[in-house]
Scaffold this active site. Sequence first.
Site, PDB file in Angstrom:
ATOM      1  N   LYS A   1      33.318  37.697  27.451  1.00 31.08           N
ATOM      2  CA  LYS A   1      34.463  38.601  27.453  1.00 31.08           C
ATOM      3  C   LYS A   1      34.489  39.505  26.221  1.00 31.08           C
ATOM      4  CE  LYS A   1      37.136  35.240  30.117  1.00 31.08           C
ATOM      5  NZ  LYS A   1      38.388  34.452  30.219  1.00 31.08           N
TER       6      LYS A   1
ATOM      7  N   PRO B   1      40.841  40.064  31.448  1.00 30.17           N
ATOM      8  CA  PRO B   1      39.650  40.483  32.184  1.00 30.17           C
ATOM      9  C   PRO B   1      38.530  39.437  32.077  1.00 30.17           C
ATOM     10  CG  PRO B   1      40.493  42.282  30.856  1.00 30.17           C
ATOM     11  CD  PRO B   1      41.247  41.058  30.440  1.00 30.17           C
ATOM     12  N   GLU B   2      37.851  39.218  33.184  1.00 31.49           N
ATOM     13  CA  GLU B   2      36.733  38.269  33.171  1.00 31.49           C
ATOM     14  C   GLU B   2      35.442  39.003  32.832  1.00 31.49           C
ATOM     15  OE1 GLU B   2      36.857  35.097  35.971  1.00 31.49           O
ATOM     16  OE2 GLU B   2      39.009  35.315  36.311  1.00 31.49           O
TER      17      GLU B   2
ATOM     18  N   ARG C   1      46.574  27.137  31.744  1.00 27.67           N
ATOM     19  CA  ARG C   1      46.235  28.108  32.782  1.00 27.67           C
ATOM     20  C   ARG C   1      46.522  27.499  34.141  1.00 27.67           C
ATOM     21  NH1 ARG C   1      42.780  32.137  31.068  1.00 27.67           N
ATOM     22  NH2 ARG C   1      43.441  33.152  33.000  1.00 27.67           N
TER      23      ARG C   1
END
Length: 266
Positions: free
Chosen positions: A50, A2-3, A256
Site C-alpha cells: 500500500k 485503498p488496497e 476490521r
Amino acid sequence: MPEGHTLHRLARLHQRRYAGKAVSVSSPQGRFSPSLVDGRVLVRAEAHGKHLFHVYGPDAVVHVHLGLYGTFTESSLPLLAPVGQVRMRMVGATHWTDLRGPTRCEVLTSAEADEVCARLGEDPLRRDASPDRAFARISRSRSSIAVLLMDQKLIAGVGNVYRAEVLFRHNVNPSLPGNQVSRALWDAMWADLVVLMKDGVRVGRIDTVRPEDMPSVTGRAPRQDRHGGEVYVYRRAGMPCLICGTPVATKELAARNLYWCPACQG
C-alpha cells in the site's frame, strides 16, 4: 483504505505520464517540503503493498502512504488553481496530479526507502515476491489466517476486500490457524491473489465473482456499492450467500470487519 492494486495502478499511471522527464513538485498546503525533488527528472514510480514511491535518484525518493483518506486526482494540462488541502502537486509535460489527505508524504533517501520496504511482506503484484517466505512465517503462526492475511509485514497490499474474498473462494474458515494451512492451500490462495489483484490493477476495481456466478448468468441484481465490483461476501452481511443462500456473517476482527459464509466456509 485503498488496497495494493490501487497503488500499483497509480504507479503505472505516474510512470507513464511523468517518468523520464523533469517534474515540477510543490506543496500548496505547505505540509510537505519538495525542494529536493522539484524540477528533477522522475526516474521511476513503483509500489510495494500500500506504499507508493516516486524515485528521483539515490538521494530523493518521495514516499506516499494514502491511509484512510488520501487520494490522488489526475488531470491533463492546462493547470488549474489548487482546490482544498493539496499536500503535493506534480506537474509534468502533459499532465498534473494533486495529492490530498495522505497518512505519509515525505522525501527519503534510497536507503531509507529500502528500509520501509524491508518492513513489508510479500506483495502478490511484485515480481520479487516470494510466496515461500510468506508461507514459512504463516506456517509457524497460531494466529488465524484471517488475521495473517491482513498483516502487512507478511502479505503487503491485501486489505479487507481481498482477504474476505480469497478465503471465500477457497472455502477457508477465517479462524483456521496459520500453522494448519497446508502448503497446497496456500499455493492456491497465493496464485488466486496474484490473478485477482492483477485484474484489479487492469480494471481499477475489485471483482472476485467467477463468471458462472455473475449477475448476467444467474439473473440476480448487480451489486450496488460505492466500492464497485462484484464480490461474494464483502459488505454483504445478512444477505444470502451467492452459492448456498446462507446469510453472510460478519464480526469485528483486529479492528476490521470480517465477512464470511458460515456454510461454505464452515
